[in-house]
Design an enzyme around this catalytic site. Structure first.
Site, short mmCIF file in Angstrom:
data_model
loop_
_atom_site.label_atom_id
_atom_site.label_comp_id
_atom_site.label_asym_id
_atom_site.label_seq_id
_atom_site.Cartn_x
_atom_site.Cartn_y
_atom_site.Cartn_z
N ASP A 60 -13.16 -2.92 1.69
CA ASP A 60 -14.05 -3.94 1.89
C ASP A 60 -15.34 -3.48 2.00
O ASP A 60 -15.99 -3.58 3.22
CB ASP A 60 -13.48 -4.75 3.15
CG ASP A 60 -12.09 -5.26 2.90
OD1 ASP A 60 -11.86 -5.68 1.63
OD2 ASP A 60 -11.70 -5.92 3.82
N ASP B 242 -1.95 -4.32 -0.28
CA ASP B 242 -3.11 -4.51 0.45
C ASP B 242 -2.54 -4.22 2.07
O ASP B 242 -1.37 -4.62 2.26
CB ASP B 242 -3.85 -5.67 0.13
CG ASP B 242 -5.19 -5.67 0.87
OD1 ASP B 242 -5.64 -4.56 1.34
OD2 ASP B 242 -5.85 -6.70 1.02
N GLU C 54 -2.16 -0.45 6.23
CA GLU C 54 -2.46 0.52 6.95
C GLU C 54 -1.38 0.89 8.09
O GLU C 54 -1.18 1.80 8.49
CB GLU C 54 -3.84 0.34 7.68
CG GLU C 54 -5.20 0.56 6.90
CD GLU C 54 -5.12 -0.75 5.81
OE1 GLU C 54 -4.60 -1.73 6.06
OE2 GLU C 54 -5.47 -0.51 4.79
C1 GLC Z 1 -8.51 -7.44 2.57
C2 GLC Z 1 -8.62 -6.78 1.01
C3 GLC Z 1 -9.47 -7.41 0.13
C4 GLC Z 1 -8.64 -8.80 -0.04
C5 GLC Z 1 -8.48 -9.52 1.12
C6 GLC Z 1 -7.49 -10.81 1.13
O1 GLC Z 1 -9.73 -7.56 3.07
O2 GLC Z 1 -9.29 -5.47 1.36
O3 GLC Z 1 -9.50 -6.84 -1.11
O4 GLC Z 1 -9.49 -9.53 -1.05
O5 GLC Z 1 -7.90 -8.78 2.16
O6 GLC Z 1 -6.60 -10.34 0.54
#
Ligand code: GLC
Length: 813
Positions: free
Chosen positions: A495, A416, A419
């Site tokens: 998100d 995650d 970017e």
């Molecule tokens: C970001 C991700 C989400 C995750 C969070 C904590 O917001 O997009 O899916 O739960 O980080 O890791």
């Protein structure tokens, strides 16, 4: 007035307004001038125009590449995305006073010389795509740009994940990977940058891939109703034109160019449960137990950042998870795979025995600022450093970090924030002049690498997992992507929010991802930010059955969102749909295997199969799931009734087997437990009994649903679901067909490849649309008794023993 007359009038307007064009994009540009000389090559031409050189070459049949070097020197030819070798067809070049014509058997590229303007034509002489006459290609400092005529009836699709409607016309987009918590329909950009789009007009399509990883932007008619434009803040003006004209062909060719999605592990197509975050371990056990007790199928549980010590990747919080290894094993015994988040930022934690930092620091893997100092910035763990994934040796350092988790039996990994997301800065990312080192010893500023950073992160993870478990298909989930990232990871839409509008916009995002070559996608079922009302969660669990990745996920501090939460009376409906997903898995896995070979996405806009049907060009709700299912999901609170419409041919209602055709326009009000779902007449759909996870062997026969109609066919692909044995022929492929004749319908099964022993031997065949009770049913030449007729459902059920190879069965009236 007919559309074409309006079109003709409009087409005069650009010329009339030409002098008045004052494009914001057009300001300050140096436009390419007149062609002075033409150099012929085997694959095309190189044109000299003032200081610039313009290369127009064939990459493959029907695929043309345009490169521009404003100062006459082309940089080293390099792409993060393109992995296919160019292989030019036989090319004809005709050079005359005013123009150069470069053609193969599919495309004519007509380059006008004064000024240099490029026209792509089909072989019948129709212009398909043309430079805007008043705005030849241009550059300004580091920036590059092109302007193309925009016909009145042309529509645009692709560009990755931008929210909003399926059709991109009349909007502008920036491609810059951005952490977009709780994005809105109008938020732009969000997480991914895939600079590829399809233009579609009156059944004919072409594609454009602008292979540039800098911040790019595309404007489809916001700036002007007469032209569209795309360009970049740096890098090369380098684009590919795909002649099509079938949209399907374009998607397939683009995927051949930038890479296919490998066949994923079978379990990843089951239901997945996530939240930010499940902890302590007792809660994880409780989630697993509840699924099993309630008999709601489940294949995976995700652990989000709270399983880690201080959010530091590759650590485990032993206070919350004292028996972490055992827990993973216990879940696995229940057929539940564990997926761990492992973000790319490494906690800046010198000399504390934190291996990822210490080893990384020693090996000099972290990104530096422009002044050469270590770049440290806050993300989840606090001050963090960022591996320089553009270097092979850094990717090779990253991969082995997974060794311990892999040894514990963790099945998948979630990269995650790649970017990359950086906290406490308005840009949400790192400084654009941070340096990224390259294998050849050179370096690039972050502005050149930003959009491929996440891609290189998951490349490292994917390749690392392959080294650690050479005969297991890796499962990696990414948030950021550039063109071609599907080679390494599945993805999700980031998100989103628990609102009706978000369930609605999830479909066009995923459809555009599929058209952009990225088929293995899902959205957070139920919504990430906020808590869904019960009906919304139910509807989302229904829709998710038809999303390639089917994962329920929510943010910290929101209400529980598992399928049994908030309204007990809705639990049976939710369960029934999750069960439907498992019943459909033979069809889904077969379709996914097709996707991995051809690039055709599982979720397809209707026009991908039926390009002539303009009614579906702006349809944000309906889609095909695999080749044969038409889904018209309910994505509103249903204050109004839903309109249903059908593509060409006959369609059977999946639930009632009622038949509809393209002439039927229905208005219905589906109950909360109803999803309008239709099957193409001519489809043969393999299904299976409900299982609680993909690790369970189904009990009972394979169900084969036959929907007689034109082009009657189906197929079934199966393998062991997790190794690469299929590459060596260890798979089963059975093809089915049906033929209607006077007084009979014959269904045939033909084993094309029998390299894998499936779980089933017997087949329960259900033939729909049989209007009267048959006289006789034969299997082979033998008249059989093991069949029944359901008059109300107009369906014949035939039981066949040992039917996993070749057979024919005929129903005689
Ligand atoms: C970001 C991700 C989400 C995750 C969070 C904590 O917001 O997009 O899916 O739960 O980080 O890791």
């Amino acid at each position: 007035m007919s559309i074409s007359r309006i079109g003709r009038r409009w087409s005069l307007l650009p010329a009339m307004l030409c002098a008045a064009v004052t494009s914001v994009y057009a300001q300050g540009w140096q436009h390419v001038g007149n062609v002075q000389s033409v150099e012929k090559r085997n694959d095309g031409v190189v044109l000299t125009a003032g200081s610039a050189k313009v290369q127009v070459t064939f990459f493959r049949p029907g695929i043309v590449r345009v490169r521009v070097a404003p100062k006459g020197a082309f940089p080293k030819d390099f792409s993060w995305a393109v992995i296919e070798e160019g292989k030019a067809p036989a090319v004809t070049v005709k050079d005359s006073k005013d123009q150069v014509e470069v053609s193969d058997t599919e495309v004519v590229v007509r380059v006008k010389k004064s000024p240099l303007l490029i026209n792509f034509e089909d072989k019948q002489g129709n212009t398909v795509l043309a430079d805007e006459a008043s705005l030849p290609m241009a550059w300004s400092g580091e920036r590059v740009r092109v302007w193309k005529q925009m016909p009145l009836l042309e529509n645009y699709y692709g560009l990755g994940d931008h929210p909003g409607s399926l059709n991109r016309r009349n909007r502008a987009f920036t491609l810059w990977n951005t952490d977009s918590f709780a994005f809105q329909e109008s938020t732009d950009p969000i997480y991914k940058s895939i600079p590829f789009f399809i233009g579609l007009k009156e059944g004919k399509a072409y594609g454009v891939f602008f292979d540039n990883a800098y911040r790019t932007n595309f404007d489809f008619g916001l700036e002007s109703p007469f032209y569209y434009t795309f360009g970049s803040e740096g890098g090369e003006l380098n684009y590919y034109y795909f002649a099509g004209p079938e949209p399907k062909k374009i998607v397939e060719e683009f995927v051949d160019m930038v890479g296919h999605t490998p066949l994923p592990p079978y379990w990843t197509l089951g239901f997945q449960q996530s939240r930010y975050s499940y902890y302590p371990e007792a809660r994880v056990y409780e989630i697993a137990k509840t699924f099993r007790e309630k008999k709601i199928p489940l294949d995976a549980i995700y652990l989000d950042i709270d399983y880690q010590q201080g959010y530091a990747p590759f650590t485990v919080n032993r206070e919350y998870f004292p028996h972490f290894e055992q827990m993973i094993g216990d879940l696995s015994k229940q057929g539940i795979h564990t997926v761990l988040i492992t973000d790319l930022h490494i906690k800046h934690d010198p000399d504390k025995g934190y291996l990822p930092y210490d080893s990384g620091s020693k090996a000099d893997v972290f990104i530096k600022r422009a002044d050469g100092s270590l770049y440290v910035a806050p993300v989840w763990p606090g001050p963090s450093v960022f591996p320089d994934f553009t270097l092979t040796r850094v990717r090779d350092w990253w991969g082995p970090l997974y060794k311990d988790f892999v040894g514990m039996g963790v099945s998948g990994f979630w990269n995650d924030m790649n970017e990359p997301a950086v906290f406490e800065t308005v840009t949400k990312t790192m400084p654009l002049d941070n340096r990224h080192r390259l294998d050849d010893g050179s370096s690039l500023p972050h502005s050149a690498v930003h959009n491929v950073f996440g891609m290189q992160n998951v490349r490292a993870t994917h390749d690392g997992l392959l080294k650690l478990r050479p005969n297991e298909r890796p499962f990696v989930l990414t948030r950021a992507a550039y063109a071609g990232t599907q080679r390494y990871a599945a993805t999700w839409t980031g998100d989103n929010i628990s609102t009706w509008n978000h369930i609605r916009i999830s479909t066009p995002i995923m459809l555009n991802m599929g058209l952009s070559g990225y088929p293995l996608v899902g959205s957070d079922i139920g919504g990430f930010a906020g808590s869904p009302p019960s009906d919304l969660l139910t509807r989302w669990l229904e829709l998710g059955v038809f999303n390639p990745i089917y994962r329920d996920h929510t943010a910290k501090g929101t209400a529980n969102q598992e399928p049994w939460e908030n309204t007990p009376s809705q639990e049976p409906t939710r369960k029934r749909y999750i069960e439907l997903r498992y019943r459909l898995l033979p069809y889904i896995y077969t379709s996914m295997e097709e996707t991995s070979r051809t690039g055709m996405p599982l979720m397809r806009p209707v026009f991908l199969e039926y390009p002539q049907l303009v009614d579906f060009y702006t349809d944000d709700r309906d889609f095909l799931f695999g080749p044969d299912l038409l889904v018209e999901p309910v994505v509103t609170e249903m204050i109004d009734a839903a309109e249903l419409k059908f593509p060409t041919g006959t369609w059977y209602d999946f639930w009632s087997a009622a038949k509809f055709t393209e002439k039927d326009h229905l208005t219905t009000k589906p109950g909360l437990d109803e999803v309008p779902l239709f099957v193409r007449a001519g489809a043969i759909l393999p299904m299976q009994p409900v299982i609680q996870s993909t690790s369970e062997t189904p009990v009972g026969p394979l169900e084969l649903r036959v929907y007689p109609g034109e082009n009657c066919r189906g197929s079934l692909y199966q393998d062991d679901g997790h190794t690469f044995g299929y590459e060596k022929g260890e798979f089963l492929r059975v093809n089915y067909s049906c033929v209607a004749a006077q007084g009979s319908l014959t269904v045939s099964s033909k084993g094309e490849k029998l390299g894998y022993q499936p779980w089933w031997k017997d087949v329960e065949m259900k033939v729909f649309g049989v209007e009267s009770k048959p006289r006789e049913v034969r299997v082979g030449e033998q008249s059989v008794n093991d069949w029944s007729y359901d008059e109300a459902g107009e369906m014949v059920t035939v039981h066949m023993k040992d039917a996993n190879r070749d057979w024919t069965a005929s129903i005689r009236y």
